[in-house]
Scaffold this motif. Structure first.
Motif, PDB file in Angstrom:
ATOM      1  N   GLU A   1      19.791   1.225  -2.125  1.00 42.04           N
ATOM      2  CA  GLU A   1      20.920   2.165  -2.141  1.00 42.04           C
ATOM      3  C   GLU A   1      20.455   3.585  -2.454  1.00 42.04           C
ATOM      4  O   GLU A   1      20.873   4.535  -1.800  1.00 42.04           O
ATOM      5  N   ILE A   2      19.587   3.698  -3.467  1.00 47.07           N
ATOM      6  CA  ILE A   2      19.105   5.022  -3.861  1.00 47.07           C
ATOM      7  C   ILE A   2      18.379   5.685  -2.697  1.00 47.07           C
ATOM      8  O   ILE A   2      18.592   6.864  -2.396  1.00 47.07           O
ATOM      9  N   LYS A   3      17.517   4.928  -2.029  1.00 44.94           N
ATOM     10  CA  LYS A   3      16.778   5.500  -0.906  1.00 44.94           C
ATOM     11  C   LYS A   3      17.734   5.897   0.222  1.00 44.94           C
ATOM     12  O   LYS A   3      17.584   6.953   0.829  1.00 44.94           O
ATOM     13  N   ALA A   4      18.717   5.043   0.477  1.00 42.32           N
ATOM     14  CA  ALA A   4      19.682   5.340   1.535  1.00 42.32           C
ATOM     15  C   ALA A   4      20.409   6.643   1.232  1.00 42.32           C
ATOM     16  O   ALA A   4      20.556   7.515   2.084  1.00 42.32           O
ATOM     17  N   ILE A   5      20.841   6.796  -0.022  1.00 40.69           N
ATOM     18  CA  ILE A   5      21.543   8.017  -0.421  1.00 40.69           C
ATOM     19  C   ILE A   5      20.624   9.218  -0.288  1.00 40.69           C
ATOM     20  O   ILE A   5      21.010  10.276   0.192  1.00 40.69           O
ATOM     21  N   GLY A   6      19.365   9.032  -0.705  1.00 42.50           N
ATOM     22  CA  GLY A   6      18.405  10.134  -0.640  1.00 42.50           C
ATOM     23  C   GLY A   6      18.206  10.621   0.779  1.00 42.50           C
ATOM     24  O   GLY A   6      18.042  11.811   1.016  1.00 42.50           O
ATOM     25  N   PHE A   7      18.228   9.702   1.726  1.00 37.08           N
ATOM     26  CA  PHE A   7      18.013  10.099   3.114  1.00 37.08           C
ATOM     27  C   PHE A   7      19.284  10.628   3.756  1.00 37.08           C
ATOM     28  O   PHE A   7      19.249  11.539   4.565  1.00 37.08           O
ATOM     29  N   ASN A   8      20.412  10.008   3.476  1.00 36.71           N
ATOM     30  CA  ASN A   8      21.629  10.359   4.197  1.00 36.71           C
ATOM     31  C   ASN A   8      22.858   9.917   3.403  1.00 36.71           C
ATOM     32  O   ASN A   8      23.241   8.750   3.440  1.00 36.71           O
ATOM     33  N   THR A   9      23.485  10.857   2.716  1.00 31.91           N
ATOM     34  CA  THR A   9      24.650  10.488   1.905  1.00 31.91           C
ATOM     35  C   THR A   9      25.832  10.071   2.778  1.00 31.91           C
ATOM     36  O   THR A   9      26.582   9.172   2.422  1.00 31.91           O
ATOM     37  N   ASN A  10      25.984  10.728   3.940  1.00 33.33           N
ATOM     38  CA  ASN A  10      27.118  10.388   4.807  1.00 33.33           C
ATOM     39  C   ASN A  10      27.053   8.941   5.267  1.00 33.33           C
ATOM     40  O   ASN A  10      28.030   8.207   5.192  1.00 33.33           O
ATOM     41  N   ALA A  11      25.851   8.557   5.762  1.00 32.96           N
ATOM     42  CA  ALA A  11      25.705   7.195   6.260  1.00 32.96           C
ATOM     43  C   ALA A  11      25.836   6.192   5.124  1.00 32.96           C
ATOM     44  O   ALA A  11      26.363   5.104   5.316  1.00 32.96           O
ATOM     45  N   SER A  12      25.386   6.569   3.923  1.00 34.23           N
ATOM     46  CA  SER A  12      25.492   5.659   2.792  1.00 34.23           C
ATOM     47  C   SER A  12      26.954   5.418   2.441  1.00 34.23           C
ATOM     48  O   SER A  12      27.369   4.295   2.185  1.00 34.23           O
TER      49      SER A  12
END
Lengths: 383, 514
Positions: free
Chosen positions: A243-254
């Motif tokens: 989750e943290i990595k996903a948010i770091g890369f793209n908050t919208n998609a997360s």
């Protein structure tokens, strides 16, 4: 000339071309290049670069000095090196955790000081026995650091306040508030610093006799290495890391995927702050045993460079912090021995960062040349 | 001196990992409309970017008016009277039309004979004249942010003409336009041709080529397949050549079998960040096995409507009911679990984590459930096998399979990956927003089949599309949205394209309301 160029290209492709090992070969290559450039700078100053680099290693206890004072030896220097290395690992991990979540924690120094201050005034000046005091210091520092970090994350999530701005402001607040209390309540009139904490609370065992030598044993290093592995595990293997990595890369998609972006951001900042707190513990209640009022530790800022150099990877950070620490720690000895200004160490650190930042470009060049060579081979084969 | 104004000979251009153009040779006559047709990633834009000086070819030669040229920059291309309208306009939004057009070559006058200043007034007049000459009516004093997309495109065209371009390159010019605007643009292109300009049209829409082009070069995977005379070739033939196989234009759609109501939207109102109503009082419902398509011109509240149903935007009023359950105030994950799959409009911003590997993107919504993880610990072998299964099943092509960083994949394959993930959710409602935007015929055909297949499985489908053709060929029920209001909901069979088009412009709706 063309022929020569070709063979040089071939050599580099051979050295750096294997994609599987590029994560290590390319940084090492950048570091070698920066040390070479640093050598040129030292040459221009009229000194011997080999000697200067040797001094750095000697100062860090990694190379034998010509002579030692009584009760001191290479091991003494090395233990002191490790003692200084420990807070750097924690601080760089703190930066890395925030970076993974796409946040820039520039407030590590402030979080270190806040944690160190609270732990000093609560446990450091108490009469608690060592087995209670030492763990308590670690816990208090982690909690205080995570509260400060969490506040930054909360401000970001709730009011969309840029974390860089709020953490710089918090740095000032911590710096002056602690200075106020140190001056008014905890000051040592001789040193103009805060009073030394009790040895029982200190995370570094001072002047332990090891054979004929005396040295400081930093207990925190064990924790630092363990924590580095834990963080690696969390990032690589857990849903929270995902989750943290996903948010770091793209908050919208997360957000789209149903991840609670705000909650995770706050938690990431709490962990980051907590790690900064541990850096504060091993710095103010380990390597040092007091606080200089109104001064933030440079470690908190160096940690940003270390983290970037280590590619925000905990294992990379162990290596990069080791390297940068050699330069930081050895610079005093270098300056007294070789007559070079200690600031030259910062120049070398700067060069390393500069060339490391070119890593992607080097990778691209290698790839391009590799493709070319392969094509030539193919063309020859066909002919 | 050859008869060709442009000759590109044996052009090869390589990018890391792919050959974008493989020894392509084309010859363009003065005064013709020359179309470049090909699927996404076929190398059309790359080829034209080299003609416009944005890239230099690795191999091959370019001749302009019979003379060999090395076009090293767009500036030099402009000197050779070559102009290009990019797919994404390059305009300064708070400048006026005139200021945008003269930018870079501002005519100067001197105040009192000394102080130089830009002669905007004189330019206004000149541009007004120019726009009349080519039938591109614009008001030169309007700012770019005051005018609509099709006028902005006209500004781009005027920009080329102002620079005395003789060879005009259009990169996918109709992608952003409504049907009516497309007609108008095609008329403009015809007019330009009559004025003696040479036009190169990059597109993957066959009808447009049929309408305006003289000749058409077909590219497939970087190679030139054929150059056809448009007048004597059928669109079907062109499509087959472009995709490299038989293409079925008609969507095979069996008679609908409606199930029970899955989604019911009641008086839904959505506000944007500024508190402005972007969706007003919308009501409709979708049954299982039904495709409800929302037709409308871009920016009329469609995306917000979809976002509100999926939970990305809060509802300011009204109710959303899924399978009899009120989900109006549920969070996004709850809605996913309750059975909403969502293919978002912006696939890169919302649909994917571009820096993740392909296999990490597939369980983006399920990573926290078994078998992908257990008690917070991820099971990567499950990621691997799930990824391989989806790649195989949905024919997703990428450089390194499971391990490909999604950013490096083509748009069509990125979209396939999203659709694979969402369809595998096995949700009762699937929302498709602009599912085929920017994709080529082969991919569109594939996605249309998927949509129909989902309908046949008894899912409720909400399709939001700007492509009227897509709406007409897929929908069982059509809802037309205009300025946030649903003006009409009717069985697809009872509506003609013309009627839907009129509702989309808000014409008919207002009349009936009165």
């Amino acid at each position: 000339m063309k022929q020569k160029n070709n063979s040089i290209a071939k050599f580099f492709v051979k050295m750096l071309g294997n994609e599987k090992y590029q994560f290590i070969t390319i940084p090492v290559f950048s570091i070698i290049v920066s040390l070479l450039v640093g050598a040129i700078v030292i040459l221009l100053l009229g000194k011997n670069p080999v000697e200067a680099y040797g001094n750095l290693l000697q100062g860090s206890g990694l190379l034998m000095k010509e002579k030692y004072a009584g009760g001191k030896g290479m091991l003494t220097d090395f233990l002191s090196f490790v003692d200084y290395w420990t807070p750097m690992i924690f601080a760089a991990l703190a930066v890395a955790v925030a970076l993974k979540a796409g946040l820039f924690n520039i407030g590590v120094s402030g979080q270190m000081l806040a944690a160190g201050f609270i732990a000093s005034v609560t446990v450091g000046y108490s009469t608690l026995a060592a087995p209670i005091a030492k763990p308590l210091v670690i816990i208090i520092c982690f909690v205080v650091g995570s509260l400060v970090g969490g506040l930054i994350g909360f401000l970001k999530h709730k009011f969309n306040i840029n974390e860089v701005v709020s953490s710089i402001m918090l740095n000032y607040i911590v710096q002056y508030v602690t200075a106020f209390f140190i001056y008014t309540k905890y000051v040592d009139p001789v040193s103009r610093q805060s009073k030394n904490i009790a040895d029982a609370a200190r995370l570094t065992l001072k002047n332990v006799e090891i054979g004929a030598l005396k040295g400081d044993i930093p207990l925190g290093i064990i924790l630092a290495v363990i924590v580095a592995f834990i963080i690696k595990y969390v990032f690589d293997k857990t849903t929270f890391g995902y989750e943290i990595k996903a948010i770091g890369f793209n908050t919208n998609a997360s957000k789209y995927a149903g991840i609670n972006v705000g909650k995770n951001m706050v938690i990431a900042m709490m962990i980051s702050g907590g790690l900064a707190g541990l850096a504060g513990a091993t710095y103010y209640l380990g390597y040092f045993c007091s606080m200089q009022p109104k001064v933030l530790a440079a470690t908190g800022y160096d940690a940003i460079a270390v983290s970037l150099l280590g590619n925000s990877n905990p294992m990379g950070i162990l290596a990069s912090s080791f390297l940068i620490n050699i330069i930081n720690k050895g610079s005093t000895y270098m300056s007294s021995k070789a007559g070079l200004d200690a600031e030259i160490a910062s120049v070398i650190t700067g060069l390393i960062l500069l060339f490391s930042a070119c890593g992607a470009y080097i990778q691209y060049l290698v790839k391009k040349n590799k493709d070319k060579i392969e094509e030539n081979k193919k063309a020859k084969g066909e002919a | 001196m050859s008869d060709y104004i442009i000759e590109m000979k044996n052009i090869t251009k390589k990018f890391p990992g792919i050959v974008a153009n493989d020894s392509v040779s084309i010859q363009i006559k003065k005064g013709e409309v020359y179309a470049l047709l090909g699927e996404n990633g076929a190398g059309k834009s790359t080829l034209m970017s080299m003609l416009f000086g944005m890239y230099e070819p690795d191999e091959g030669e370019i001749y302009v008016r019979g003379k060999k040229e090395t076009i090293s920059s767009p500036k030099y291309a402009t000197q050779l009277n070559i102009g290009m309208v990019h797919q994404h306009f390059k305009l300064v939004s708070n400048f006026t039309i005139t200021e945008n057009i003269i930018m870079g070559m501002e005519p100067q006058k001197k105040f009192l004979g000394i102080l130089p200043y830009v002669d905007v007034k004189g330019s206004d007049k000149k541009i007004a004249e120019l726009s009349r000459e080519y039938g591109l009516e614009v008001d030169p004093t309007k700012r770019i942010d005051e005018i609509n997309v099709s006028t902005q495109q006209r500004v781009e065209i005027l920009k080329m003409l102002y620079r005395e371009a003789e060879i005009l390159i259009f990169d996918e010019p109709t992608a952003v336009l409504t049907p009516q605007e497309i007609e108008f643009l095609l008329d403009i292109i015809k007019g330009l041709k009559e004025a003696g300009k040479t036009i190169i049209l990059i597109t993957h829409k066959l009808e447009e080529i049929k309408k305006v082009a003289d000749r058409c070069a077909i590219l497939c995977k970087g190679k030139l397949v054929d150059v056809l005379d448009v007048a004597t070739t059928s669109t079907k033939e062109m499509a087959n050549k472009m995709v490299g196989r038989e293409v079925n234009f008609e969507v095979d759609k069996p008679e609908p079998h409606y199930g029970k109501e899955v989604l019911s939207v009641q008086n839904l109102t959505v506000k944007d960040d500024n508190g402005f109503d972007v969706v007003k009082n919308a009501s409709f419902s979708i049954r299982g096995g039904e495709i409800l398509a929302i037709a409308g011109v871009s920016g009329n509240g469609q995306v917000e409507l979809a976002d509100a149903i999926a939970g990305l935007m809060p509802a300011a009023g009204g109710k959303i009911i899924l399978n009899g359950q009120d989900i109006t105030h549920d969070n996004i994950r709850k809605r996913i679990d309750d059975g909403i799959a969502y293919i978002p409009e912006d696939r890169q911003k919302y649909g994917l984590i571009l820096d993740f590997q392909l296999k990490e993107n597939f369980p983006l919504k399920n990573y926290c459930k078994e078998p992908f993880s257990k008690k917070g610990i991820l099971n990567y072998s499950e990621f691997d096998s799930f990824g391989e299964k989806l790649i195989e099943k949905y024919d997703i092509r990428s450089g390194q399979g499971n391990k490909t960083i999604v950013r490096s994949m083509s748009g069509g394959n990125q979209q396939k990956a999203i659709i694979a993930r969402e369809v595998e959710q096995d949700a009762s409602l699937v929302i498709f927003v602009q599912p085929t935007r920017g994709l080529d015929i082969g991919a569109i055909e594939n996605i249309h089949k998927q949509i129909v297949a989902e309908r046949e499985k008894g899912k409720a489908i909400l399709l939001i599309s700007l492509e009227l053709d897509e709406v007409m060929s897929l929908a069982d029920t059509i809802a037309v949205i205009y300025s946030g209001e649903i003006l009409k909901v009717a069985d697809a069979k009872t509506l003609s394209v013309k009627e839907v088009g009129e509702f989309m412009m808000g014409v008919k709706g207002n009349e009936t309301k009165k």
